[in-house]
Design an enzyme around this catalytic site. Structure first.
Site, PDB file in Angstrom:
ATOM      1  N   SER A   1     -72.315-115.535  30.345  1.00  7.17           N
ATOM      2  CA  SER A   1     -72.163-114.020  30.653  1.00  7.17           C
ATOM      3  C   SER A   1     -70.582-114.159  31.246  1.00  7.17           C
ATOM      4  CB  SER A   1     -72.763-113.081  31.321  1.00  7.17           C
ATOM      5  OG  SER A   1     -73.004-113.286  32.676  1.00  7.17           O
ATOM      6  N   SER A   2     -69.925-113.260  31.328  1.00  7.99           N
ATOM      7  CA  SER A   2     -68.642-113.047  32.010  1.00  7.99           C
ATOM      8  C   SER A   2     -68.958-112.217  33.293  1.00  7.99           C
ATOM      9  CB  SER A   2     -67.387-112.498  31.398  1.00  7.99           C
ATOM     10  OG  SER A   2     -66.322-112.372  32.259  1.00  7.99           O
TER      11      SER A   2
END
Length: 395
Positions: A107-108
């Site tokens: 994920s970011s």
């Protein structure tokens, strides 16, 4: 991208930077300039956001092909974590269907946590940084903007994730040293580094990170267990395989290192007549409350818990240690209070109650009242000071 969208993205970066500064996450002009300059949307051409439907855990895909570009950009520049991979597998980005029955594996991370860690890293011009967990490459790009490409080395364990990050970084004009391997080994290459930062959680501090950080250099990482995150710790390396420092934040929401993920088997449920029972002043809320939950994770590093109803309808909470088969079973008493039944090599609940007594005697501090000492032989979480009560991290 059309000029209007580029202009919108630039405006959204300014707003994000102002929001992070107002929340005291973003404190220095150098990191603010990085947030205002690095186009986060380039690292998030497609991502997933969690749906808020009750009773359903699912994620909806977002891209400029699925929603309006303005909506995609607005979410890309929001202060939230955006998922880019599930179950360590490549995704079918052409599908507009939500994903369910899956676990996020890349994920970011929400920008407020990213910039908070970068601020806590205390970098100065000319310093070298080792980043563990390239992910989308956004935090790598922030480091490159601040320090210059040749001062940044980033390690990613997943080849597909690393490829996408490399392409995104190049599209923005950043060319740091990128390595694809198990980040727990760091990267000897240009070591020692002035600073080391990890964007995923670990159960213990890898010795390689300490060995590859120069004396008096800083290591910023999240320690976590199988029940919950312990929090963000900042250690100072001393050059002899030792490092020490305090927890500086609690409940930092990073995924655990893939190589240290909990076993899929939760353990064997003990038989109803197994173990010894007694009354206890604590119930399952001890495991879920923010501060006492921290203590529970420190004391029982290999345990996990769940609540279920037995065949007779009685609700019980099971705490199972998957490493040595120790267990504790909590049952509510009819007139109030709780009973605990324990068994196995270690009395898990006895250990937790002893730790709770020490914690209360110290004034029940939050996670920031604890710290970590790492030596070549052991790793300890301590309460108050390195000479205070301590508990071993898993090896």
């Amino acid at each position: 991208m059309p000029p209007d969208d580029l202009s919108m993205a630039a405006e959204l970066r300014q707003r994000l930077a102002a929001q992070l500064a107002a929340g005291d996450w973003l404190r220095s002009p150098e990191w603010r300039a990085a947030v205002e300059s690095v186009p986060r949307h380039e690292f998030l051409p497609r991502f997933y956001v969690e749906l808020l439907d009750p009773g359903v855990t699912a994620w909806a895909p977002i891209s400029p092909e699925i929603v309006q570009p303005a909506e995609w950009l607005a979410i890309a520049y929001s202060d939230q974590t955006l998922v880019t991979q599930f179950d360590e597998r490549p995704l079918d980005w052409s599908s507009s269907e939500p994903v369910s029955n899956a676990s996020p594996t890349s994920s970011s991370t929400l920008p407020s946590l990213v910039v908070r860690m970068l601020e806590d890293l205390d970098v100065h011009d000319g310093m070298t940084v080792l980043e563990l967990g390239t992910g989308t490459g956004y935090s790598t790009a922030l480091l490159c903007h601040r320090l210059g490409d040749r001062h940044v080395t980033s390690v990613e364990t997943d080849a597909d994730v690393a490829r996408r990050a490399r392409n995104a970084l190049a599209s923005c004009g950043y060319y740091p040293r990128l390595v694809t391997e198990d980040g727990r080994h760091g990267y000897v290459g240009p070591a020692p580094y002035d600073r080391t930062i990890a964007t995923y959680g670990v159960r213990n501090v890898p010795p390689a990170w300490i060995a590859q950080t120069r004396p008096d250099g800083l290591i910023v990482t999240t320690l976590r267990g199988w029940m919950r995150s312990l929090g963000l710790v900042r250690l100072t390396a001393s050059g002899d395989g030792r490092a020490e420092g305090p927890f500086i934040a609690a409940d930092t929401s990073f995924m655990i290192a893939r190589q240290q993920a909990a076993p899929s088997n939760m353990g064997v449920i003990p038989a109803p007549d197994e173990g010894k029972a007694r009354e206890t002043p604590y119930g399952p809320e001890l495991l879920t409350m923010p501060d006492s939950g921290f203590v529970a994770q420190v004391v029982m590093p290999n345990a996990r818990y769940f609540t279920m109803r037995d065949d007779d309808g009685t609700e019980r909470t099971y705490v199972l240690d998957t490493e040595n088969d120790s267990f504790a079973v909590l049952t509510a008493q009819a007139g109030g209070g709780w009973t605990v039944r324990q068994g196995g090599p270690h009395a898990l609940w006895d250990d937790l109650e002893k730790a709770m007594a020490l914690w209360h005697a110290a004034g029940s501090p939050p996670a920031t009242g604890f710290g970590v000492t790492v030596t070549p032989d052991r790793q300890q979480v301590w309460l108050g000071s390195p000479d205070g009560p301590s508990w071993a991290l898993p090896r």
